[in-house]
Write a protein that holds these residues in place. Structure first.
Motif, PDB file in Angstrom:
ATOM      1  N   LYS A   1      -6.035   8.066  12.794  1.00 41.36           N
ATOM      2  CA  LYS A   1      -7.460   7.714  12.636  1.00 41.36           C
ATOM      3  C   LYS A   1      -7.792   7.636  11.150  1.00 41.36           C
ATOM      4  O   LYS A   1      -7.167   8.322  10.349  1.00 41.36           O
ATOM      5  CB  LYS A   1      -8.330   8.779  13.317  1.00 41.36           C
ATOM      6  CG  LYS A   1      -8.046   8.886  14.791  1.00 41.36           C
ATOM      7  CD  LYS A   1      -8.726  10.044  15.455  1.00 41.36           C
ATOM      8  CE  LYS A   1      -8.305  10.154  16.903  1.00 41.36           C
ATOM      9  NZ  LYS A   1      -6.847  10.428  17.051  1.00 41.36           N
ATOM     10  N   ASP A   2      -8.802   6.818  10.838  1.00 40.97           N
ATOM     11  CA  ASP A   2      -9.164   6.647   9.433  1.00 40.97           C
ATOM     12  C   ASP A   2     -10.277   7.633   9.060  1.00 40.97           C
ATOM     13  O   ASP A   2     -11.410   7.476   9.521  1.00 40.97           O
ATOM     14  CB  ASP A   2      -9.636   5.197   9.212  1.00 40.97           C
ATOM     15  CG  ASP A   2     -10.003   4.954   7.764  1.00 40.97           C
ATOM     16  OD1 ASP A   2      -9.834   5.874   6.926  1.00 40.97           O
ATOM     17  OD2 ASP A   2     -10.461   3.830   7.452  1.00 40.97           O
TER      18      ASP A   2
ATOM     19  N   ARG B   1      -4.928  11.089   9.747  1.00 37.34           N
ATOM     20  CA  ARG B   1      -3.991   9.982   9.530  1.00 37.34           C
ATOM     21  C   ARG B   1      -2.710  10.118  10.348  1.00 37.34           C
ATOM     22  O   ARG B   1      -2.118   9.106  10.733  1.00 37.34           O
ATOM     23  CB  ARG B   1      -3.632   9.861   8.041  1.00 37.34           C
ATOM     24  CG  ARG B   1      -4.808   9.408   7.205  1.00 37.34           C
ATOM     25  CD  ARG B   1      -4.389   9.108   5.779  1.00 37.34           C
ATOM     26  NE  ARG B   1      -5.508   9.131   4.853  1.00 37.34           N
ATOM     27  CZ  ARG B   1      -6.419   8.166   4.750  1.00 37.34           C
ATOM     28  NH1 ARG B   1      -6.346   7.091   5.491  1.00 37.34           N
ATOM     29  NH2 ARG B   1      -7.410   8.278   3.896  1.00 37.34           N
TER      30      ARG B   1
ATOM     31  N   ASP C   1     -11.867   7.912   6.388  1.00 40.50           N
ATOM     32  CA  ASP C   1     -12.901   7.348   5.516  1.00 40.50           C
ATOM     33  C   ASP C   1     -13.995   6.585   6.246  1.00 40.50           C
ATOM     34  O   ASP C   1     -15.033   6.263   5.662  1.00 40.50           O
ATOM     35  CB  ASP C   1     -12.251   6.463   4.446  1.00 40.50           C
ATOM     36  CG  ASP C   1     -11.312   7.294   3.572  1.00 40.50           C
ATOM     37  OD1 ASP C   1     -11.615   8.497   3.390  1.00 40.50           O
ATOM     38  OD2 ASP C   1     -10.265   6.765   3.134  1.00 40.50           O
ATOM     39  N   THR C   2     -13.769   6.291   7.534  1.00 43.25           N
ATOM     40  CA  THR C   2     -14.852   5.625   8.267  1.00 43.25           C
ATOM     41  C   THR C   2     -15.480   6.579   9.296  1.00 43.25           C
ATOM     42  O   THR C   2     -16.263   6.158  10.134  1.00 43.25           O
ATOM     43  CB  THR C   2     -14.307   4.389   9.018  1.00 43.25           C
ATOM     44  OG1 THR C   2     -13.226   4.827   9.858  1.00 43.25           O
ATOM     45  CG2 THR C   2     -13.803   3.321   8.055  1.00 43.25           C
TER      46      THR C   2
END
Ligand code: ADP
Ligand code: TRP
Length: 322
Positions: A225-226, A253, A228-229
């Protein structure tokens, strides 16, 4: 150096208010003389129930004390306890161009949303200018949305100084960029008006429910998963140490961690961050005599400074009897 900011008592404080302006104010106490007030006159644009206004003001005082505003070191008061501010507002009204006020966002938003604006809303920035100029403030720590109002204040002060002589200090807004616009639970800016807030002093059940209710995408547990979003990560970073943040970012990540588990960790982190403040608040709430004393002493300190400025203003504009 004088550092001044105010907060409207128009609802419960959220972590956007805390990170965007209360924490910077608490920290400002180490750098200069802090002037911190509860802007009850400003909240009259939207609160039309006297009991609610009264109770919200008491709650705001409790909140500020619990979160670390020190009434011994700083000047902490309720705006309406210093009537001098309304006198200065009237003087400044005559130097505030209508066009400038029409461009201010609070008024423009009301017009755009077809809300009938009253004159209080229209001249809100002038009252704010009086707040700032009366105490000769150098710095005004606020969230990004208040920057325009500080610019209006400078504009009015420059006009005044040009006409009547150098009386007012020109203030600067101080915006901590990293926390200038904390997102709400839905990803828009956190704001009482959008009903997307995480309230600092909510009870445990409500607090947990709000965090567990953060909207996420449907990436399965095992997939990377990201961070930063993700709003979960955005909040986590605001309260975690650098090491903790790095660690959660790695786990996002790598995959294998579900959003539900990340939310549980987030809940624990923020809940424990505010634990000492909740304890302060509970203790203070049991001492109304102390709270009344703080309010009275704060008003006296603020009025003494306010009158020094106002005496000079009255003389300059010719309303003084002397
Ligand atoms: P709200 O938008 O919830 O009504 P206020 O307008 O009463 O909040 O804001 C009080 C203070 O908190 C202001 O200085 C404002 O800039 C700051 N603030 C409000 N929301 C945020 C946010 N989401 N991020 C950073 N600062 C914020
Ligand atoms: N308008 C500010 C807000 O909505 C509150 C406020 C009133 C203020 N007077 C001020 C902030 C003076 C800084 C300085 O949050």
């Amino acid at each position: 150096m004088k550092i001044l900011s105010g907060i409207k008592p128009s609802g419960k404080l959220h972590i956007g208010n805390y990170l965007g302006m209360i924490k910077p104010m608490v920290q400002a106490q180490e750098r200069g003389r802090l002037f911190c007030f509860i802007a009850n006159l400003h909240s009259l644009t939207s609160v039309f129930d006297g009991n609610i206004m009264h109770d919200n003001t008491d709650e705001a005082l409790l909140d500020l004390l619990a979160l670390g505003i020190d009434p011994e070191r700083s000047v902490l008061w309720v705006q309406s306890d210093v009537p001098e501010v309304t006198e200065l507002t009237w003087y400044l009204n005559n130097l505030a161009p209508v066009g400038l006020l029409q461009r201010c966002h609070a008024y423009k938003d009301a017009v755009a949303r077809d809300i009938p604006a009253n004159n209080g809303l229209f001249s809100y920035p002038v009252l704010m200018a009086a707040d700032i100029l009366l105490y000769q403030s150098d710095l005004v720590p606020v969230g990004r949305d208040q920057k325009q109002h500080v610019e209006v204040t400078r504009d009015i002060a420059i006009r005044f100084n040009n006409i009547y002589g150098e009386i007012f200090t020109l203030p600067e807004a101080e915006i901590a960029e990293a926390v200038a616009a904390i997102p709400g639970l839905d990803g828009q800016k956190m704001s009482k008006s959008y009903d997307n807030t995480l309230e600092i002093f909510a009870d445990k059940k409500t607090f947990r429910k709000k965090i567990m209710g953060i909207k996420t995408d449907s990436t399965p547990v095992e997939e990377p998963k990201d961070p930063d979003t993700s709003i979960i990560y955005a909040y986590y970073k605001l309260f975690a140490t650098a090491q903790q943040a790095q660690d959660l970012s790695n786990r996002f990540r790598q995959g294998g961690m579900g959003y539900g588990d990340a939310k549980k960790e987030l809940f624990e982190l923020i809940w424990s961050h505010f634990e000492p403040f909740r304890e302060n608040r509970m203790r203070l709430a049991k001492d109304p005599v102390y709270l009344a004393e703080v309010r009275k002493t704060g008003a006296a300190k603020a009025r003494a400074v306010a009158n020094q400025t106002l005496d000079r203003v009255r003389t300059a504009i010719g309303t003084s009897g002397n």
